[in-house]
Enzyme design. Structure first.
Site, short mmCIF file in Angstrom:
data_model
loop_
_atom_site.label_atom_id
_atom_site.label_comp_id
_atom_site.label_asym_id
_atom_site.label_seq_id
_atom_site.Cartn_x
_atom_site.Cartn_y
_atom_site.Cartn_z
N ILE A 503 0.77 -1.13 0.16
CA ILE A 503 -0.19 -0.12 0.53
C ILE A 503 0.59 1.46 0.67
O ILE A 503 0.49 1.96 -0.84
CB ILE A 503 -1.19 -0.19 1.01
N HIS A 504 1.90 1.32 0.67
CA HIS A 504 2.39 2.56 0.92
C HIS A 504 3.32 2.77 -0.58
O HIS A 504 3.80 3.81 -1.52
CB HIS A 504 3.96 2.24 1.78
N GLU A 505 3.74 1.34 -1.31
CA GLU A 505 4.28 1.27 -2.46
C GLU A 505 3.09 2.07 -3.47
O GLU A 505 3.80 3.01 -4.30
CB GLU A 505 4.52 0.05 -3.16
#
Length: 567
Positions: A503-505
């Site tokens: 999700i951060h990526e």
């Protein structure tokens, strides 16, 4: 007891209770199918320990049970063996985790049914900086000094802007903020409205139009997937500025997590309600059966006791734990969902602790902090970030070896302003904004963060940096992975870290419009660091662990940002 149609699931599939006088007897028969024990010869502890290995005596006995279809009350095709070492008995556990009653040596044993969503408990408290420990700390003067020095830097920057341009905020960052602001606000409002799909879906499930685990679960999952794809691609397609893109992505992720928690929590409660209806109907059938036979056997007495325990469990699960006044499905309303969407929490519960009144002075204090820190971040970005970002972008066209030579200098220049921006962002969101929302909504649980600055391991940081998201991952990823996929705690931890990293990526992809995987790798690298921090050498040296942690905080985000900008 009501006369509404009761739909349940048994080990053999769907089961619809007929609207007839035999409903109690049919419910009793189905309950016995769900909880009927399977008796086998006594096995030794050694045989039980290796029961899953092919060719062992216990394995052969289980296989013979699976082939034995003489007992029509037990669906041995779905036999899931559990072991009680105390009594050396193997008995099946059902899909619905209904308590199984069995006998050994004349004693009655039981496996208690556990609540599913009691891993997160809300209770009134304050954030660390607002609590007595923060106000009465011997280091409180340094806290005041920090903000005074920050304010002086802010004033100096504004005066410099006015001297150069004649306007204190006429900067490149401000222009970027104002670009497409109305379109971004409208898009965010549309995202918010789309979350109300969950209310209509849950109302249909509560009215028994269809079932959560058969239809509702798949509708919710497909809908969330479509929303996730849309919230990533739409800002890029509309070519919003990167600040607008990251705001839309992060806020829509929060809305999506709220929607997911709401749907899956109510889906579980719907299953509990259906169980309750089955147990209430079954106990009526049990008593009717006892009246016909004119005598009460020990087995019937034990079954009635078991049913009463299950009814009590279901009734407790369906009620709020704070006041007990809110009960499923009475909470499935637009007003309840809107209230949940306004609260500074991501995990849904039937009821939350509330304060008695809104402290308007405190609220406006937090609003002033929001605007003050926000403008401070603008000036910091203009003075330090914007020139370095332009420099990093200019390196893209250079040969790889040249970029590699310039990169260490760029990274060192980025560390100081980036860590300052990192801390300001944390304070803006997790202290100022969330406390303002909590005060406005009278939300009493203010544990939005822990003392993450004292972390000696990265798993401490993961728990304390962002407690609302940690609660969501704990309930809907970590524990759900263990229950749904039957994985170990270690595997569930890896799944949780991997999902968070992905999700951060995706957020980085929305910002930079390219997929590189730098952040994903850096975040997954925390797992071996956690294992390293648990070694005897580092476990006994907390100061060294905290130094390593702060080195990672200073270097990691700066490295991530410069890698995406340069390569």
């Amino acid at each position: 007891m009501t006369n509404t149609e009761i739909e349940t699931s048994s080990q053999t599939g769907d089961f619809s209770m007929p609207e007839s006088a035999n409903k109690g007897a049919d419910s009793l028969r189905q309950f016995r199918e769900m909880s009927r024990p399977v008796y086998v010869e006594h096995l030794s502890v050694a045989e039980l320990s290796d029961r899953d290995q092919p060719g062992t005596p216990s394995s052969n006995k289980i296989e013979s049970l699976k082939e034995d279809k003489t007992d029509s009350n037990v669906d041995l095709r779905k036999l899931s063996c559990e072991v009680s070492d105390k009594d050396n008995i193997i008995f099946p556990s059902t899909e619905k985790a209904v308590v199984a009653t069995y006998y050994s040596g004349g004693k009655r044993s039981r496996k208690a049914r556990r609540p599913k969503f009691h891993d997160v408990k809300f209770q009134p408290n304050t954030t660390i900086l607002e609590g007595e420990a923060g106000k009465n700390s011997v280091f409180s003067g340094f806290y005041v000094l920090f903000w005074l020095a920050t304010f002086m830097v802010f004033v100096r920057t504004l005066m410099g802007n006015y001297k150069r341009t004649g306007n204190i905020l006429d900067t490149n960052v401000v222009k970027l903020l104002w670009r497409d602001i109305t379109k971004i606000a409208f898009t965010d409002f549309v995202y918010f409205l789309l979350t109300f799909e969950s209310v209509f879906l849950q109302r249909a499930i509560a009215n028994k139009k269809f079932r959560w685990n058969k239809t509702g679960l798949y509708i919710q999952s497909v809908y969330e997937s479509v929303i996730l794809i849309g919230m990533i691609t739409w800002p890029i397609y509309r070519d919003y500025p990167w600040i607008g893109r990251v705001f839309l992505t992060l806020h829509s992720l929060v809305l999506l997590m709220k929607q997911h928690s709401y749907g899956f929590t109510l889906g579980y409660l719907d299953g509990v309600r259906r169980d309750l209806e089955l147990f209430e109907s079954a106990i009526v059938g049990l008593r009717e059966e006892a009246n016909k036979s004119e005598k009460e056997t020990k087995e019937a007495k034990d079954q009635e006791e078991l049913l009463l325990d299950e009814i009590q469990f279901c009734e407790t699960e369906l009620k709020s734990t704070i006041s007990g006044k809110i009960k499923y499905p009475e909470n499935v309303t637009l007003a309840n969902f809107f209230d949940f969407m306004m609260l500074p929490t991501i995990v849904y519960d039937l009821e939350y602790p509330r304060t008695k009144r809104i402290r308007w002075g405190y609220f406006f204090e937090k609003v002033a902090a929001i605007f003050g820190v926000f403008f401070l971040m603008i000036t910091l970005a203009e003075q330090h970030f914007y020139p370095m970002v332009m420099h990093a972008l200019s390196l893209r066209s250079l040969p790889f070896t040249t970029k590699l030579m310039e990169y260490p200098f760029l990274l060192i220049d980025m560390v100081a302003p980036f860590i300052m921006m990192y801390l300001l962002t944390w304070y803006l969101i997790w202290d100022a904004i969330l406390n303002a929302l909590a005060e406005l909504t009278r939300f009493a649980d203010r544990s939005f963060y822990g003392p993450w600055w004292n972390s000696v391991r990265w798993d401490n940081f993961a728990r304390d940096w962002n407690i609302p998201v940690h609660h969501f991952l704990l309930r809907h990823v970590y524990h759900s992975s263990i229950s749904a996929f039957q994985v170990s705690k270690g595997s569930a931890t890896i799944i949780t870290f991997l999902l968070s990293s992905v999700i951060h990526e995706l957020v980085m992809f929305v910002i930079f419009k390219k997929l590189r995987g730098y952040l994903l790798c850096l975040q997954m690298f925390q797992l071996p660091l956690v294992a390293l921090s648990k070694t005897k050498f580092l476990a006994n040296r907390p100061t060294l662990g905290n130094v390593i942690f702060w080195f990672g905080i200073c270097a990691g985000p700066s490295m991530m940002c410069t890698l995406y900008l340069t390569f």
